[in-house]
Design a protein around this motif. Structure first.
Motif, PDB file in Angstrom:
ATOM      1  N   TRP A 103      54.073 -22.609 -10.590  1.00 30.04           N
ATOM      2  CA  TRP A 103      55.233 -21.774  -9.959  1.00 30.04           C
ATOM      3  C   TRP A 103      54.988 -20.322 -10.438  1.00 30.04           C
ATOM      4  O   TRP A 103      55.837 -19.528  -9.562  1.00 30.04           O
ATOM      5  CB  TRP A 103      56.589 -22.380 -10.615  1.00 30.04           C
ATOM      6  N   GLU A 104      54.276 -20.000 -11.265  1.00 28.94           N
ATOM      7  CA  GLU A 104      53.878 -18.639 -11.697  1.00 28.94           C
ATOM      8  C   GLU A 104      52.870 -18.142 -11.065  1.00 28.94           C
ATOM      9  O   GLU A 104      52.360 -17.252 -11.068  1.00 28.94           O
ATOM     10  CB  GLU A 104      53.839 -18.502 -13.110  1.00 28.94           C
ATOM     11  N   LYS A 105      52.296 -18.784 -10.253  1.00 33.47           N
ATOM     12  CA  LYS A 105      51.003 -18.767  -9.307  1.00 33.47           C
ATOM     13  C   LYS A 105      49.870 -18.498 -10.114  1.00 33.47           C
ATOM     14  O   LYS A 105      48.916 -17.795  -9.719  1.00 33.47           O
ATOM     15  CB  LYS A 105      51.537 -17.662  -8.130  1.00 33.47           C
ATOM     16  N   ASP A 106      49.681 -18.968 -11.318  1.00 32.35           N
ATOM     17  CA  ASP A 106      48.775 -18.971 -12.445  1.00 32.35           C
ATOM     18  C   ASP A 106      47.858 -20.490 -11.952  1.00 32.35           C
ATOM     19  O   ASP A 106      48.041 -21.042 -12.854  1.00 32.35           O
ATOM     20  CB  ASP A 106      49.176 -19.138 -13.882  1.00 32.35           C
ATOM     21  N   PHE A 107      47.089 -20.313 -10.910  1.00 29.30           N
ATOM     22  CA  PHE A 107      46.513 -21.656 -10.407  1.00 29.30           C
ATOM     23  C   PHE A 107      45.351 -22.048 -11.168  1.00 29.30           C
ATOM     24  O   PHE A 107      45.329 -23.179 -11.401  1.00 29.30           O
ATOM     25  CB  PHE A 107      46.135 -21.501  -8.729  1.00 29.30           C
ATOM     26  N   ASP A 108      44.565 -21.276 -11.986  1.00 28.80           N
ATOM     27  CA  ASP A 108      43.837 -21.710 -12.799  1.00 28.80           C
ATOM     28  C   ASP A 108      44.389 -22.462 -14.053  1.00 28.80           C
ATOM     29  O   ASP A 108      43.710 -23.531 -14.386  1.00 28.80           O
ATOM     30  CB  ASP A 108      42.741 -20.392 -13.423  1.00 28.80           C
ATOM     31  N   ASN A 109      45.512 -22.027 -14.828  1.00 23.82           N
ATOM     32  CA  ASN A 109      46.040 -22.763 -15.824  1.00 23.82           C
ATOM     33  C   ASN A 109      46.803 -23.835 -15.133  1.00 23.82           C
ATOM     34  O   ASN A 109      46.842 -24.989 -16.055  1.00 23.82           O
ATOM     35  CB  ASN A 109      46.712 -21.713 -16.632  1.00 23.82           C
ATOM     36  N   ALA A 110      47.262 -24.129 -14.108  1.00 22.50           N
ATOM     37  CA  ALA A 110      47.937 -25.141 -13.428  1.00 22.50           C
ATOM     38  C   ALA A 110      46.682 -26.275 -13.209  1.00 22.50           C
ATOM     39  O   ALA A 110      46.968 -27.182 -13.606  1.00 22.50           O
ATOM     40  CB  ALA A 110      48.538 -24.691 -12.314  1.00 22.50           C
ATOM     41  N   GLY A 111      45.570 -25.703 -12.652  1.00 25.73           N
ATOM     42  CA  GLY A 111      44.556 -26.819 -12.386  1.00 25.73           C
ATOM     43  C   GLY A 111      44.009 -27.415 -13.863  1.00 25.73           C
ATOM     44  O   GLY A 111      43.834 -28.486 -13.884  1.00 25.73           O
ATOM     45  N   ALA A 112      43.874 -26.360 -14.718  1.00 25.02           N
ATOM     46  CA  ALA A 112      43.527 -27.085 -16.009  1.00 25.02           C
ATOM     47  C   ALA A 112      44.545 -28.207 -16.664  1.00 25.02           C
ATOM     48  O   ALA A 112      43.995 -28.942 -17.162  1.00 25.02           O
ATOM     49  CB  ALA A 112      43.217 -25.903 -17.049  1.00 25.02           C
ATOM     50  N   ALA A 113      45.898 -27.794 -16.583  1.00 26.71           N
ATOM     51  CA  ALA A 113      46.764 -28.645 -17.170  1.00 26.71           C
ATOM     52  C   ALA A 113      46.998 -29.881 -16.352  1.00 26.71           C
ATOM     53  O   ALA A 113      46.940 -31.039 -17.137  1.00 26.71           O
ATOM     54  CB  ALA A 113      48.220 -27.982 -17.070  1.00 26.71           C
ATOM     55  N   PHE A 114      46.667 -29.736 -14.833  1.00 24.95           N
ATOM     56  CA  PHE A 114      46.750 -31.014 -14.360  1.00 24.95           C
ATOM     57  C   PHE A 114      45.581 -31.942 -14.484  1.00 24.95           C
ATOM     58  O   PHE A 114      45.445 -33.057 -14.450  1.00 24.95           O
ATOM     59  CB  PHE A 114      46.757 -30.918 -12.589  1.00 24.95           C
ATOM     60  N   GLY A 115      44.322 -31.223 -14.732  1.00 24.59           N
ATOM     61  CA  GLY A 115      43.497 -31.873 -15.255  1.00 24.59           C
ATOM     62  C   GLY A 115      43.288 -32.628 -16.601  1.00 24.59           C
ATOM     63  O   GLY A 115      42.886 -33.915 -16.388  1.00 24.59           O
ATOM     64  N   VAL A 116      44.011 -32.034 -17.253  1.00 22.82           N
ATOM     65  CA  VAL A 116      44.222 -32.766 -18.701  1.00 22.82           C
ATOM     66  C   VAL A 116      45.073 -33.988 -18.538  1.00 22.82           C
ATOM     67  O   VAL A 116      44.836 -35.079 -18.917  1.00 22.82           O
ATOM     68  CB  VAL A 116      44.864 -31.966 -19.658  1.00 22.82           C
ATOM     69  N   LEU A 117      45.880 -33.793 -17.452  1.00 26.58           N
ATOM     70  CA  LEU A 117      46.963 -34.796 -17.047  1.00 26.58           C
ATOM     71  C   LEU A 117      46.168 -36.230 -16.507  1.00 26.58           C
ATOM     72  O   LEU A 117      45.982 -37.188 -16.886  1.00 26.58           O
ATOM     73  CB  LEU A 117      47.978 -34.528 -16.037  1.00 26.58           C
ATOM     74  N   LEU A 118      45.250 -35.858 -15.512  1.00 29.22           N
ATOM     75  CA  LEU A 118      44.251 -36.868 -14.866  1.00 29.22           C
ATOM     76  C   LEU A 118      43.340 -37.475 -15.810  1.00 29.22           C
ATOM     77  O   LEU A 118      43.077 -38.626 -15.686  1.00 29.22           O
ATOM     78  CB  LEU A 118      43.715 -36.157 -13.770  1.00 29.22           C
ATOM     79  N   ARG A 119      43.078 -36.605 -16.908  1.00 32.02           N
ATOM     80  CA  ARG A 119      42.191 -37.130 -17.851  1.00 32.02           C
ATOM     81  C   ARG A 119      42.842 -38.338 -18.932  1.00 32.02           C
ATOM     82  O   ARG A 119      42.290 -39.153 -19.111  1.00 32.02           O
ATOM     83  CB  ARG A 119      41.327 -35.998 -18.951  1.00 32.02           C
ATOM     84  N   ASP A 120      44.028 -37.592 -19.329  1.00 30.27           N
ATOM     85  CA  ASP A 120      44.488 -38.416 -20.713  1.00 30.27           C
ATOM     86  C   ASP A 120      45.563 -39.384 -20.088  1.00 30.27           C
ATOM     87  O   ASP A 120      45.956 -40.346 -20.883  1.00 30.27           O
ATOM     88  CB  ASP A 120      45.236 -37.266 -21.314  1.00 30.27           C
ATOM     89  N   PHE A 121      46.358 -39.383 -18.814  1.00 33.45           N
ATOM     90  CA  PHE A 121      47.234 -40.187 -18.383  1.00 33.45           C
ATOM     91  C   PHE A 121      47.092 -40.540 -17.035  1.00 33.45           C
ATOM     92  O   PHE A 121      47.946 -40.508 -15.984  1.00 33.45           O
ATOM     93  CB  PHE A 121      48.431 -39.333 -18.599  1.00 33.45           C
ATOM     94  N   SER A 122      45.735 -40.935 -16.766  1.00 33.35           N
ATOM     95  CA  SER A 122      45.335 -41.162 -15.105  1.00 33.35           C
ATOM     96  C   SER A 122      46.073 -42.312 -14.829  1.00 33.35           C
ATOM     97  O   SER A 122      46.066 -42.379 -13.366  1.00 33.35           O
ATOM     98  CB  SER A 122      43.802 -41.534 -15.296  1.00 33.35           C
ATOM     99  N   SER A 123      46.536 -43.062 -15.344  1.00 35.38           N
ATOM    100  CA  SER A 123      47.415 -44.212 -14.604  1.00 35.38           C
ATOM    101  C   SER A 123      48.850 -43.926 -14.432  1.00 35.38           C
ATOM    102  O   SER A 123      49.840 -44.743 -13.999  1.00 35.38           O
ATOM    103  CB  SER A 123      47.109 -45.579 -15.124  1.00 35.38           C
ATOM    104  N   SER A 124      49.439 -42.847 -14.822  1.00 38.00           N
ATOM    105  CA  SER A 124      50.712 -42.602 -15.014  1.00 38.00           C
ATOM    106  C   SER A 124      51.387 -42.223 -13.618  1.00 38.00           C
ATOM    107  O   SER A 124      50.446 -41.803 -12.785  1.00 38.00           O
ATOM    108  CB  SER A 124      51.132 -41.416 -16.033  1.00 38.00           C
TER     109      SER A 124
END
Length: 135
Positions: A96-117
């Motif tokens: 929402w802040e248009k900080d797409f690099d940090n958004a992508g990094a956060a979503f990457g952690v989500l996919l790594r750590d909580f992949s079946s959620s």
């Protein structure tokens, strides 16, 4: 006494950024903070903090939101099932802040750590999973 507060939060959040800002300004933020202060250790505490963080993110207060969400990730892992949602909303707040690099990094952690959620399922195929945790 938390349920009416939760319903008011959801109504404001679903009505959009302006409604959320108004709700927070007109007492929603204070009501959540007061409830948390008056109910230390309550099983609904992590969820109340999560509600506050989502509202702050929706109202454009991403840094404040992420601080609360990081606290949930650090402190509430054994007490709640919100970790994947907290990680998702960290990504949303950056997005929402248009900080797409940090958004992508956060979503990457989500996919790594909580992949079946259910949260990860919303971003699968849109972002790569983060690499392994390095110590």
């Amino acid at each position: 006494d938390f349920l009416p507060l939760r319903k008011a939060h959801e109504k404001a959040l679903n009505a959009g950024e302006g409604a959320t800002r108004k709700w927070l300004k007109e007492g929603g933020e204070k009501a959540l903070e007061d409830w948390l202060a008056g109910n230390p250790g309550h099983p609904a505490g992590p969820f109340a903090r999560f509600c506050l963080a989502r509202s702050l993110a929706r109202a454009g207060k991403g840094a404040e939101s992420r601080e609360i969400l990081q606290g949930i990730l650090r402190e509430d892992g054994l007490r709640c099932t919100l970790l994947d949602d907290a990680q998702f909303w960290i990504g949303v707040s950056y997005n929402w802040e248009k900080d797409f690099d940090n958004a992508g990094a956060a979503f990457g952690v989500l996919l790594r750590d909580f992949s079946s959620s259910h949260s990860a399922k919303q971003v699968i195929g849109k972002f790569p999973a983060a690499g392994p945790v390095r110590k």
